[in-house]
Design a protein around this motif. Structure first.
Motif, PDB file in Angstrom:
ATOM      1  N   VAL A 128       0.472  -1.051   0.097  1.00 26.58           N
ATOM      2  CA  VAL A 128       0.265  -0.082  -0.091  1.00 26.58           C
ATOM      3  C   VAL A 128       1.177   1.560  -0.136  1.00 26.58           C
ATOM      4  O   VAL A 128       1.581   0.865   0.905  1.00 26.58           O
ATOM      5  N   ARG A 174     -10.206  10.860   4.414  1.00 29.99           N
ATOM      6  CA  ARG A 174      -9.155   9.758   4.360  1.00 29.99           C
ATOM      7  C   ARG A 174     -10.075   8.921   2.999  1.00 29.99           C
ATOM      8  O   ARG A 174     -11.080   8.489   3.011  1.00 29.99           O
ATOM      9  N   TYR A 202      -9.223   5.127   0.810  1.00 26.28           N
ATOM     10  CA  TYR A 202      -8.626   4.308   0.158  1.00 26.28           C
ATOM     11  C   TYR A 202      -8.733   3.435  -1.050  1.00 26.28           C
ATOM     12  O   TYR A 202      -9.626   2.855  -1.337  1.00 26.28           O
ATOM     13  N   LYS A 222      -4.703   0.011  -4.604  1.00 28.10           N
ATOM     14  CA  LYS A 222      -3.469  -0.114  -3.309  1.00 28.10           C
ATOM     15  C   LYS A 222      -3.181   1.605  -3.072  1.00 28.10           C
ATOM     16  O   LYS A 222      -1.585   1.269  -2.693  1.00 28.10           O
ATOM     17  N   LEU A 264      -4.014   4.344  -0.230  1.00 30.62           N
ATOM     18  CA  LEU A 264      -3.961   5.227   0.665  1.00 30.62           C
ATOM     19  C   LEU A 264      -3.873   6.725   0.406  1.00 30.62           C
ATOM     20  O   LEU A 264      -2.760   7.377   0.286  1.00 30.62           O
ATOM     21  N   GLN A 318      -6.265   2.424   9.257  1.00 36.38           N
ATOM     22  CA  GLN A 318      -5.883   1.718   8.051  1.00 36.38           C
ATOM     23  C   GLN A 318      -4.616  -0.003   7.825  1.00 36.38           C
ATOM     24  O   GLN A 318      -5.068  -0.983   7.441  1.00 36.38           O
TER      25      GLN A 318
END
Length: 466
Positions: free
Chosen positions: A191, A202, A204, A209, A211, A229
């Motif tokens: 990630v 935030r 994701y 992959k 963030l 996360q």
């Protein structure tokens, strides 16, 4: 002063089932006769000192598990549910409620779930006329309420998640700090973390992959979101196992609870149990020092203090609550005998409401509930900026407090008139179940008291409570 007798039959049965022993074998381990154990489990006899010591020595049970915390929560919740207008013609004596909570807690919780389902359905039908003709209206507890009850009856302490977070924090100390550790943990599973302009805090992206975190959020929020996360991705199996044990009634409740557990992990990793407990004791629970020391916000610190209920390593039993400007409770937990209203707002006499009037300042209050228990309450606003000019500001106030017997451990209680009974302000839980007859802020009459109405006389209230 006489020592209060301890009746904990339901908890004794729970412990016996946990260690998988018959009544006969359990009695032998505790050094009592089978009839005596049976009487204790049915609350016909109090738990003796011998049994308390045997539980600690034979099974390593934290004797505070036998306290009446769960029972008191159930009593408070049932009283409020029974104060619903639909129950007005069926007054239930307080003694009967206490008996149900202590002897049949599973039945009491089933009653509360039924009442939650009724309330949700009633509110839905009242607000949505078209719901009357729909077939997909389900009579079940609100997922949000179900999750809140889960944390409520776990004492807001989830041992497996808390210890996993503490282990993560210990390893982080050896690898350059919590932020580096979180980024490294995410990188290890492929990630990438990017700070960018974001409509939110935030996001994701599972496909890439990646963030994404808003570049406008403060450092403590950034670290918290990184750790959240990590919990969702790297500790997913632990969260799922915990959720399996909870047995939620809906997928929505399970999803909400998963986010709650991930938030719990983030808070516990930021403020690892043993280190945070020691620091709290050393600073006498100075929220600002703790916030600086652990890189957290004042609200995060206050919330974490309310979770320090690890068996054999407990901190001060605090209550913690967050309210919005309308007085609606958006977060609540109590490890004390004080229980918050599940329906409606908090008592208007409580200092948490005044915190909006004095931003940036701590307000102290000595308070007494109708049952005669005295508390110290600390309140402060925790407004949250949107990060740029023109962004909406979220305004909340929090309160953290404990029973008065613990105030010597709080720096905020210094120089207060603890020994002066007149210094304690009368507060309640909910007007419908509050027994105070002379409250000038009462919004509705108490359902368990008779009213006297004089058309030729008017006091502060348009009626007198008998």
């Amino acid at each position: 002063m006489a020592t209060q007798k301890l009746y904990a039959g339901a908890k004794l049965r729970e412990i016996r089932n946990r260690v998988s022993l018959t009544q006969k074998d359990f009695a032998q381990k505790l050094g009592v006769s089978l009839p005596y154990l049976n009487q204790m489990e049915n609350n016909n006899r109090p738990v003796s000192t011998t049994v308390v010591l045997s539980l600690a020595q034979e099974f390593g049970i934290d004797v505070t598990e036998l306290s009446t915390g769960d029972s008191e929560r159930l009593v408070s919740d049932m009283r409020e549910a029974l104060a619903d207008p639909v129950m007005a013609d069926n007054e239930v004596p307080l003694a009967d409620i206490r008996l149900s909570a202590s002897n049949a807690p599973a039945l009491a919780r089933a009653f509360l779930r039924l009442h939650h389902a009724y309330r949700q359905t009633h509110e839905r039908l009242a607000s949505l006329d078209e719901a009357l003709g729909r077939q997909d209206v389900q009579m079940q507890p609100s997922p949000w309420d179900e999750v809140r009850d889960f944390f409520h009856y776990c004492d807001n302490y989830i041992d497996a998640v808390d210890r996993a977070a503490e282990n993560f924090s210990t390893a982080a100390t050896e690898s350059g700090g919590i932020q580096n550790a979180a980024i490294s943990a995410l990188s290890h599973i492929g990630v990438t973390v990017k700070m960018t302009e974001l409509d939110g805090i935030r996001k994701y992206d599972e496909d890439s992959k990646t963030l994404y975190l808003s570049h406008l959020i403060p450092p403590e929020t950034r670290n918290f979101q990184l750790l959240l996360q990590v919990a969702l991705l790297q500790r997913n199996s632990l969260l799922e196992a915990t959720l399996d044990l909870a047995r939620f009634q809906s997928d929505e409740a399970r999803q909400i609870a998963k986010i709650g557990l991930a938030n719990y992990f983030a808070g516990a990793a930021t403020m690892p149990y043993a280190a945070f407990l020691q620091a709290a004791q050393d600073t006498r629970h100075d929220l600002e020092i703790l916030a600086t020391q652990f890189g957290a916000s004042v609200e995060q610190v206050a919330h974490r203090l309310s979770t320090l209920q690890r068996p054999n390593q407990k901190g001060v039993p605090f209550f913690f609550v967050r309210v919005d400007q309308a007085g609606t409770i958006t977060k609540r937990h109590s490890a004390t005998r004080l229980q918050f209203a599940r329906f409606g707002g908090a008592c208007p006499l409580w200092n948490v409401h005044r915190a909006f009037e004095t931003p940036g300042r701590f307000l102290r209050q000595l308070a007494e509930t109708p049952d005669g228990v005295r508390y110290f309450s600390l309140a402060r606003d925790v407004s949250k900026s949107g990060g740029h000019y023109g962004a909406p500001v979220r305004r909340y106030a929090i309160a953290l407090g404990c029973e008065i017997k613990h105030v010597d451990q709080l720096v905020y209680a210094d120089n207060m008139e603890i020994s002066n009974a007149a210094a304690f302000e009368p507060i309640g839980i909910s007007c419908r179940i509050c027994e105070r007859a002379d409250c000038h802020q009462r919004s509705v009459p108490p359902l368990e008291r008779k009213l006297t109405i004089e058309e030729n006389t008017r006091g502060v209230l348009p009626y007198e409570v008998g």
